[in-house]
Design a protein around this motif. Sequence first.
Motif, PDB file in Angstrom:
ATOM      1  N   ALA A  36      39.047  39.561  37.576  1.00  0.00           N
ATOM      2  CA  ALA A  36      39.414  38.152  37.441  1.00  0.00           C
ATOM      3  C   ALA A  36      40.066  37.873  36.093  1.00  0.00           C
ATOM      4  CB  ALA A  36      38.172  37.279  37.626  1.00  0.00           C
ATOM      5  N   LEU A  37      39.499  38.401  35.025  1.00  0.00           N
ATOM      6  CA  LEU A  37      40.053  38.172  33.690  1.00  0.00           C
ATOM      7  C   LEU A  37      41.448  38.771  33.557  1.00  0.00           C
ATOM      8  CD1 LEU A  37      36.765  38.831  31.745  1.00  0.00           C
ATOM      9  CD2 LEU A  37      38.153  36.776  31.434  1.00  0.00           C
ATOM     10  N   GLN A  38      41.609  39.992  34.024  1.00  0.00           N
ATOM     11  CA  GLN A  38      42.912  40.645  33.905  1.00  0.00           C
ATOM     12  C   GLN A  38      43.959  39.976  34.788  1.00  0.00           C
ATOM     13  OE1 GLN A  38      41.544  44.615  34.791  1.00  0.00           O
ATOM     14  NE2 GLN A  38      41.369  45.157  32.630  1.00  0.00           N
ATOM     15  N   ALA A  39      43.549  39.504  35.965  1.00  0.00           N
ATOM     16  CA  ALA A  39      44.486  38.804  36.839  1.00  0.00           C
ATOM     17  C   ALA A  39      45.029  37.551  36.165  1.00  0.00           C
ATOM     18  CB  ALA A  39      43.808  38.437  38.161  1.00  0.00           C
ATOM     19  N   LEU A  40      44.207  36.933  35.308  1.00  0.00           N
ATOM     20  CA  LEU A  40      44.633  35.733  34.588  1.00  0.00           C
ATOM     21  C   LEU A  40      45.229  36.052  33.221  1.00  0.00           C
ATOM     22  CD1 LEU A  40      41.726  33.394  35.670  1.00  0.00           C
ATOM     23  CD2 LEU A  40      44.165  33.018  36.097  1.00  0.00           C
ATOM     24  N   GLY A  41      45.462  37.337  32.953  1.00  0.00           N
ATOM     25  CA  GLY A  41      46.169  37.729  31.740  1.00  0.00           C
ATOM     26  C   GLY A  41      45.321  37.799  30.498  1.00  0.00           C
ATOM     27  N   VAL A  42      43.994  37.929  30.671  1.00  0.00           N
ATOM     28  CA  VAL A  42      43.091  37.981  29.526  1.00  0.00           C
ATOM     29  C   VAL A  42      42.602  39.413  29.334  1.00  0.00           C
ATOM     30  CG1 VAL A  42      40.975  37.074  28.502  1.00  0.00           C
ATOM     31  CG2 VAL A  42      42.358  35.611  29.995  1.00  0.00           C
ATOM     32  N   ASP A  43      42.727  39.925  28.129  1.00  0.00           N
ATOM     33  CA  ASP A  43      42.298  41.289  27.811  1.00  0.00           C
ATOM     34  C   ASP A  43      40.773  41.350  27.772  1.00  0.00           C
ATOM     35  OD1 ASP A  43      42.500  43.959  27.144  1.00  0.00           O
ATOM     36  OD2 ASP A  43      42.857  43.589  25.020  1.00  0.00           O
ATOM     37  N   VAL A  44      40.187  42.385  28.392  1.00  0.00           N
ATOM     38  CA  VAL A  44      38.731  42.485  28.471  1.00  0.00           C
ATOM     39  C   VAL A  44      38.299  43.935  28.312  1.00  0.00           C
ATOM     40  CG1 VAL A  44      38.886  42.550  31.007  1.00  0.00           C
ATOM     41  CG2 VAL A  44      36.692  42.058  29.921  1.00  0.00           C
ATOM     42  N   ASP A  45      37.230  44.134  27.543  1.00  0.00           N
ATOM     43  CA  ASP A  45      36.593  45.440  27.406  1.00  0.00           C
ATOM     44  C   ASP A  45      35.206  45.360  28.027  1.00  0.00           C
ATOM     45  OD1 ASP A  45      38.751  46.476  26.049  1.00  0.00           O
ATOM     46  OD2 ASP A  45      37.867  46.248  24.055  1.00  0.00           O
ATOM     47  N   PRO A  46      34.866  46.273  28.949  1.00  0.00           N
ATOM     48  CA  PRO A  46      33.544  46.237  29.583  1.00  0.00           C
ATOM     49  C   PRO A  46      32.530  47.125  28.859  1.00  0.00           C
ATOM     50  CG  PRO A  46      34.934  47.789  30.748  1.00  0.00           C
ATOM     51  CD  PRO A  46      35.765  47.243  29.600  1.00  0.00           C
ATOM     52  N   LEU A  47      31.354  46.576  28.626  1.00  0.00           N
ATOM     53  CA  LEU A  47      30.210  47.333  28.143  1.00  0.00           C
ATOM     54  C   LEU A  47      29.122  47.130  29.187  1.00  0.00           C
ATOM     55  CD1 LEU A  47      29.045  49.036  25.848  1.00  0.00           C
ATOM     56  CD2 LEU A  47      28.504  46.921  24.631  1.00  0.00           C
ATOM     57  N   CYS A  48      28.634  48.219  29.773  1.00  0.00           N
ATOM     58  CA  CYS A  48      27.855  48.120  31.004  1.00  0.00           C
ATOM     59  C   CYS A  48      26.363  48.317  30.770  1.00  0.00           C
ATOM     60  CB  CYS A  48      28.363  49.129  32.027  1.00  0.00           C
ATOM     61  SG  CYS A  48      30.118  48.874  32.414  1.00  0.00           S
ATOM     62  N   THR A  49      25.575  47.360  31.249  1.00  0.00           N
ATOM     63  CA  THR A  49      24.126  47.398  31.065  1.00  0.00           C
ATOM     64  C   THR A  49      23.436  48.310  32.071  1.00  0.00           C
ATOM     65  OG1 THR A  49      23.903  45.432  32.459  1.00  0.00           O
ATOM     66  CG2 THR A  49      24.065  45.084  30.070  1.00  0.00           C
ATOM     67  N   VAL A  50      24.054  48.472  33.229  1.00  0.00           N
ATOM     68  CA  VAL A  50      23.583  49.446  34.224  1.00  0.00           C
ATOM     69  C   VAL A  50      24.811  50.062  34.871  1.00  0.00           C
ATOM     70  CG1 VAL A  50      21.482  48.098  34.724  1.00  0.00           C
ATOM     71  CG2 VAL A  50      23.480  47.879  36.225  1.00  0.00           C
ATOM     72  N   GLN A  51      24.640  51.231  35.446  1.00  0.00           N
ATOM     73  CA  GLN A  51      25.679  51.802  36.298  1.00  0.00           C
ATOM     74  C   GLN A  51      25.010  52.255  37.584  1.00  0.00           C
ATOM     75  OE1 GLN A  51      29.152  53.886  34.896  1.00  0.00           O
ATOM     76  NE2 GLN A  51      28.639  55.633  36.193  1.00  0.00           N
ATOM     77  N   PHE A  52      25.334  51.550  38.663  1.00  0.00           N
ATOM     78  CA  PHE A  52      24.744  51.836  39.967  1.00  0.00           C
ATOM     79  C   PHE A  52      25.829  52.290  40.935  1.00  0.00           C
ATOM     80  CE2 PHE A  52      21.079  48.561  39.378  1.00  0.00           C
ATOM     81  CZ  PHE A  52      20.418  49.463  38.545  1.00  0.00           C
TER      82      PHE A  52
END
Length: 297
Positions: A36-52
Amino acid sequence: MATTTTNTSLCLNHRVLSIQSFVVHGYVGNKCSMFALQALGVDVDPLCTVQFSNHTGYPKWRGQITSGEMLWELFQGLCDNNLADYTFLLTGYCRDAEALSKICDIYHYLKNKNPSLFYVCDPVMGDNNNLYVPVAVAEMYKHTVVKYADVLLPNQTECEYLTGIPLTTESAAVSAMNKLHEMGAKTVIVTSIVFPEEPDTLFVFGSTSTPSCQDCFKIAVPRISGYFSGTGDIFGALMAAWTAKGLSSRDACLHTVCTIRAILMRTSQSGSKELKLLQSVQDIVNPPLYLASLIDL
Protein backbone atom coordinates in the motif's frame (compact mmCIF):
# COMPACT_ATOMS: atom_id res chain seq x y z
CA MET A 1 -16.75 8.94 -9.33
CA ALA A 2 -14.83 11.07 -6.85
CA THR A 3 -11.08 11.18 -7.36
CA THR A 4 -8.20 12.32 -5.21
CA THR A 5 -5.75 15.11 -5.93
CA THR A 6 -2.74 15.37 -3.62
CA ASN A 7 0.72 16.89 -3.61
CA THR A 8 2.70 13.82 -4.70
CA SER A 9 6.02 15.60 -4.18
CA LEU A 10 5.44 15.58 -0.43
CA CYS A 11 5.73 11.82 -0.07
CA LEU A 12 9.11 11.80 -1.84
CA ASN A 13 10.57 13.49 1.23
CA HIS A 14 9.31 10.79 3.59
CA ARG A 15 10.63 7.39 4.62
CA VAL A 16 8.69 4.94 6.75
CA LEU A 17 10.11 2.31 9.09
CA SER A 18 7.38 -0.31 9.38
CA ILE A 19 7.75 -2.73 12.30
CA GLN A 20 5.18 -5.50 11.92
CA SER A 21 4.71 -9.16 11.15
CA PHE A 22 5.67 -10.84 7.88
CA VAL A 23 4.25 -13.86 6.05
CA VAL A 24 5.64 -15.81 3.12
CA HIS A 25 2.17 -16.32 1.65
CA GLY A 26 -0.65 -13.83 1.76
CA TYR A 27 -1.22 -10.22 2.74
CA VAL A 28 -1.00 -9.27 6.40
CA GLY A 29 1.48 -7.19 8.38
CA ASN A 30 4.39 -5.81 6.42
CA LYS A 31 3.40 -7.84 3.37
CA CYS A 32 0.31 -5.70 2.79
CA SER A 33 1.61 -2.48 4.38
CA MET A 34 4.59 -2.32 2.05
CA PHE A 35 2.39 -2.79 -1.00
CA ALA A 36 0.00 0.00 0.00
CA LEU A 37 2.75 2.47 0.90
CA GLN A 38 4.77 1.80 -2.24
CA ALA A 39 1.67 1.99 -4.44
CA LEU A 40 1.15 5.51 -3.09
CA GLY A 41 4.78 6.44 -3.74
CA VAL A 42 6.03 6.31 -0.15
CA ASP A 43 9.40 4.70 0.59
CA VAL A 44 9.21 2.02 3.30
CA ASP A 45 11.67 -0.28 5.06
CA PRO A 46 10.21 -3.38 6.78
CA LEU A 47 11.45 -4.66 10.13
CA CYS A 48 9.62 -7.86 10.96
CA THR A 49 8.49 -8.93 14.43
CA VAL A 50 7.60 -12.44 13.27
CA GLN A 51 8.10 -14.44 10.11
CA PHE A 52 5.40 -17.02 9.49
CA SER A 53 4.57 -19.25 6.55
CA ASN A 54 1.06 -17.75 6.39
CA HIS A 55 -1.31 -15.84 8.64
CA THR A 56 -2.93 -17.48 11.63
CA GLY A 57 -6.37 -17.58 10.03
CA TYR A 58 -5.28 -20.85 8.42
CA PRO A 59 -5.49 -24.15 10.32
CA LYS A 60 -1.69 -24.37 10.56
CA TRP A 61 1.33 -22.11 10.30
CA ARG A 62 5.05 -22.27 10.94
CA GLY A 63 7.76 -19.75 11.60
CA GLN A 64 9.44 -17.84 14.35
CA ILE A 65 9.16 -14.74 16.51
CA THR A 66 11.92 -12.16 16.20
CA SER A 67 13.55 -11.53 19.56
CA GLY A 68 13.97 -8.05 20.94
CA GLU A 69 17.73 -8.53 20.71
CA MET A 70 17.51 -9.36 17.01
CA LEU A 71 15.18 -6.42 16.28
CA TRP A 72 17.69 -4.08 17.89
CA GLU A 73 20.59 -5.75 16.07
CA LEU A 74 18.91 -5.22 12.71
CA PHE A 75 18.09 -1.63 13.57
CA GLN A 76 21.69 -0.99 14.66
CA GLY A 77 22.82 -2.23 11.25
CA LEU A 78 20.75 0.56 9.71
CA CYS A 79 22.28 3.08 12.11
CA ASP A 80 25.82 1.88 11.36
CA ASN A 81 25.29 2.84 7.73
CA ASN A 82 23.44 6.12 8.38
CA LEU A 83 20.24 4.61 6.99
CA ALA A 84 17.93 5.35 9.94
CA ASP A 85 16.73 8.70 8.61
CA TYR A 86 13.01 8.02 8.90
CA THR A 87 10.22 10.56 9.02
CA PHE A 88 7.50 8.04 9.89
CA LEU A 89 7.37 5.08 12.26
CA LEU A 90 4.57 2.55 11.73
CA THR A 91 4.15 -0.31 14.18
CA GLY A 92 1.78 -3.26 14.32
CA TYR A 93 1.77 -6.85 15.53
CA CYS A 94 4.32 -7.67 18.23
CA ARG A 95 3.60 -10.46 20.70
CA ASP A 96 6.85 -10.33 22.70
CA ALA A 97 7.25 -7.84 25.57
CA GLU A 98 11.02 -7.63 25.15
CA ALA A 99 10.60 -6.88 21.45
CA LEU A 100 7.99 -4.20 22.19
CA SER A 101 10.41 -2.63 24.66
CA LYS A 102 13.04 -2.51 21.91
CA ILE A 103 10.50 -0.91 19.59
CA CYS A 104 10.13 1.82 22.21
CA ASP A 105 13.92 2.22 22.19
CA ILE A 106 13.82 2.53 18.39
CA TYR A 107 11.11 5.18 18.70
CA HIS A 108 13.23 7.20 21.15
CA TYR A 109 16.30 6.94 18.91
CA LEU A 110 14.38 8.12 15.85
CA LYS A 111 12.57 10.88 17.75
CA ASN A 112 15.83 12.21 19.15
CA LYS A 113 17.34 12.20 15.69
CA ASN A 114 14.27 13.72 14.06
CA PRO A 115 11.92 15.59 16.44
CA SER A 116 9.35 15.75 13.60
CA LEU A 117 9.07 11.95 13.45
CA PHE A 118 5.42 10.96 12.99
CA TYR A 119 4.40 7.78 14.79
CA VAL A 120 1.41 5.71 13.59
CA CYS A 121 0.70 2.99 16.15
CA ASP A 122 -1.68 0.07 15.68
CA PRO A 123 -1.76 -1.46 19.20
CA VAL A 124 -2.40 -4.99 18.01
CA MET A 125 -3.63 -6.90 21.04
CA GLY A 126 -6.86 -8.69 20.19
CA ASP A 127 -10.25 -8.70 18.52
CA ASN A 128 -13.82 -9.86 19.16
CA ASN A 129 -13.46 -9.33 22.93
CA ASN A 130 -10.36 -11.53 23.22
CA LEU A 131 -6.66 -10.72 23.64
CA TYR A 132 -4.25 -12.78 21.54
CA VAL A 133 -1.02 -11.28 22.90
CA PRO A 134 0.44 -11.83 26.40
CA VAL A 135 -0.93 -9.54 29.11
CA ALA A 136 2.57 -8.06 29.54
CA VAL A 137 2.42 -6.78 25.96
CA ALA A 138 -1.09 -5.34 26.40
CA GLU A 139 -0.06 -3.59 29.61
CA MET A 140 3.01 -2.11 27.93
CA TYR A 141 0.80 -0.62 25.24
CA LYS A 142 -1.48 0.86 27.90
CA HIS A 143 1.15 2.31 30.19
CA THR A 144 4.02 3.11 27.80
CA VAL A 145 3.34 3.05 24.08
CA VAL A 146 0.05 4.96 23.80
CA LYS A 147 1.59 8.24 24.97
CA TYR A 148 4.07 8.25 22.09
CA ALA A 149 1.50 7.91 19.29
CA ASP A 150 0.76 10.71 16.87
CA VAL A 151 -1.98 8.47 15.48
CA LEU A 152 -3.35 5.58 17.54
CA LEU A 153 -5.44 2.95 15.72
CA PRO A 154 -7.16 0.58 18.15
CA ASN A 155 -10.07 -1.60 17.18
CA GLN A 156 -13.08 -1.91 19.52
CA THR A 157 -11.56 -4.64 21.71
CA GLU A 158 -8.23 -2.82 22.00
CA CYS A 159 -9.87 0.54 22.77
CA GLU A 160 -11.96 -1.03 25.51
CA TYR A 161 -8.89 -2.68 27.03
CA LEU A 162 -6.81 0.50 26.93
CA THR A 163 -9.52 2.71 28.44
CA GLY A 164 -11.72 0.37 30.46
CA ILE A 165 -14.77 1.92 28.74
CA PRO A 166 -17.25 -0.45 27.02
CA LEU A 167 -18.02 0.97 23.57
CA THR A 168 -21.77 0.48 23.59
CA THR A 169 -22.86 3.99 22.56
CA GLU A 170 -21.58 6.95 20.57
CA SER A 171 -20.99 8.96 23.74
CA ALA A 172 -18.94 6.09 25.18
CA ALA A 173 -16.79 6.07 22.04
CA VAL A 174 -16.15 9.80 22.39
CA SER A 175 -15.32 9.36 26.08
CA ALA A 176 -12.86 6.57 25.24
CA MET A 177 -11.12 8.73 22.64
CA ASN A 178 -10.87 11.57 25.15
CA LYS A 179 -9.30 9.22 27.67
CA LEU A 180 -6.73 8.11 25.08
CA HIS A 181 -5.96 11.79 24.43
CA GLU A 182 -5.41 12.22 28.16
CA MET A 183 -3.04 9.24 28.03
CA GLY A 184 -1.00 11.06 25.36
CA ALA A 185 -2.28 10.01 21.92
CA LYS A 186 -2.68 13.05 19.67
CA THR A 187 -5.05 11.52 17.12
CA VAL A 188 -7.21 8.49 17.86
CA ILE A 189 -9.00 6.49 15.19
CA VAL A 190 -11.11 3.61 16.54
CA THR A 191 -11.05 1.52 13.40
CA SER A 192 -14.13 -0.63 13.92
CA ILE A 193 -17.05 -0.43 16.34
CA VAL A 194 -20.31 -2.37 16.23
CA PHE A 195 -23.03 -1.07 18.55
CA PRO A 196 -25.53 -3.58 19.97
CA GLU A 197 -28.52 -1.74 18.55
CA GLU A 198 -26.99 -1.50 15.05
CA PRO A 199 -25.34 -4.88 14.40
CA ASP A 200 -25.32 -4.45 10.61
CA THR A 201 -23.38 -1.17 10.66
CA LEU A 202 -19.65 -0.70 11.17
CA PHE A 203 -18.57 2.60 12.71
CA VAL A 204 -15.17 4.28 12.61
CA PHE A 205 -14.66 7.08 15.14
CA GLY A 206 -11.88 9.64 15.00
CA SER A 207 -10.62 12.50 17.12
CA THR A 208 -7.67 14.87 16.94
CA SER A 209 -6.86 16.94 20.01
CA THR A 210 -4.72 20.09 19.95
CA PRO A 211 -4.25 22.77 22.61
CA SER A 212 -6.71 25.01 20.78
CA CYS A 213 -9.44 22.62 19.62
CA GLN A 214 -10.70 19.07 19.19
CA ASP A 215 -11.93 17.63 15.90
CA CYS A 216 -14.26 14.61 16.26
CA PHE A 217 -15.98 12.67 13.50
CA LYS A 218 -17.46 9.31 12.63
CA ILE A 219 -17.93 7.20 9.52
CA ALA A 220 -20.69 4.59 9.21
CA VAL A 221 -20.71 1.85 6.55
CA PRO A 222 -22.70 -1.37 6.11
CA ARG A 223 -20.89 -4.41 7.53
CA ILE A 224 -19.51 -6.94 5.07
CA SER A 225 -19.96 -10.47 6.35
CA GLY A 226 -16.85 -12.58 6.95
CA TYR A 227 -13.57 -12.36 8.83
CA PHE A 228 -10.71 -10.64 7.03
CA SER A 229 -7.06 -10.82 8.10
CA GLY A 230 -4.85 -7.80 7.48
CA THR A 231 -7.42 -5.00 7.52
CA GLY A 232 -5.84 -3.30 10.53
CA ASP A 233 -2.40 -3.56 8.96
CA ILE A 234 -3.43 -1.89 5.74
CA PHE A 235 -5.42 0.70 7.71
CA GLY A 236 -2.21 1.84 9.42
CA ALA A 237 -0.24 1.86 6.18
CA LEU A 238 -2.84 3.94 4.36
CA MET A 239 -3.11 6.41 7.24
CA ALA A 240 0.66 6.85 7.17
CA ALA A 241 0.74 7.21 3.39
CA TRP A 242 -2.04 9.77 3.12
CA THR A 243 -0.59 11.75 6.02
CA ALA A 244 2.78 11.76 4.23
CA LYS A 245 0.97 13.04 1.14
CA GLY A 246 -0.37 16.01 3.09
CA LEU A 247 -3.89 15.07 4.15
CA SER A 248 -5.36 15.87 7.56
CA SER A 249 -6.13 12.95 9.86
CA ARG A 250 -9.86 13.13 9.10
CA ASP A 251 -9.31 13.17 5.31
CA ALA A 252 -6.66 10.44 5.55
CA CYS A 253 -9.17 8.35 7.50
CA LEU A 254 -11.90 8.82 4.90
CA HIS A 255 -9.52 7.84 2.09
CA THR A 256 -8.41 4.82 4.10
CA VAL A 257 -11.93 3.62 4.92
CA CYS A 258 -13.10 3.94 1.31
CA THR A 259 -10.10 2.00 0.00
CA ILE A 260 -10.51 -0.76 2.59
CA ARG A 261 -14.22 -1.03 1.88
CA ALA A 262 -13.49 -1.51 -1.83
CA ILE A 263 -10.86 -4.16 -1.01
CA LEU A 264 -13.22 -6.03 1.32
CA MET A 265 -16.07 -5.97 -1.18
CA ARG A 266 -13.77 -7.50 -3.79
CA THR A 267 -12.34 -10.02 -1.31
CA SER A 268 -15.79 -11.06 -0.08
CA GLN A 269 -17.02 -11.64 -3.63
CA SER A 270 -14.01 -13.85 -4.34
CA GLY A 271 -14.33 -15.99 -1.22
CA SER A 272 -10.56 -15.71 -0.69
CA LYS A 273 -8.75 -16.06 2.65
CA GLU A 274 -6.43 -13.26 1.49
CA LEU A 275 -7.15 -9.60 0.82
CA LYS A 276 -7.41 -8.90 -2.89
CA LEU A 277 -4.73 -6.22 -2.87
CA LEU A 278 -3.21 -6.67 -6.31
CA GLN A 279 -6.66 -6.47 -7.85
CA SER A 280 -7.39 -3.32 -5.82
CA VAL A 281 -4.37 -1.19 -6.65
CA GLN A 282 -6.50 1.45 -8.38
CA ASP A 283 -8.66 1.75 -5.27
CA ILE A 284 -5.48 2.31 -3.24
CA VAL A 285 -4.14 5.01 -5.54
CA ASN A 286 -7.55 6.64 -6.20
CA PRO A 287 -9.88 5.81 -3.30
CA PRO A 288 -13.57 5.52 -4.28
CA LEU A 289 -14.69 8.33 -1.98
CA TYR A 290 -18.36 7.77 -2.81
CA LEU A 291 -18.32 4.63 -0.61
CA ALA A 292 -18.41 6.57 2.70
CA SER A 293 -18.77 10.03 4.18
CA LEU A 294 -17.63 11.84 7.30
CA ILE A 295 -20.10 13.00 9.95
CA ASP A 296 -18.95 15.68 12.41
CA LEU A 297 -19.56 15.06 16.10
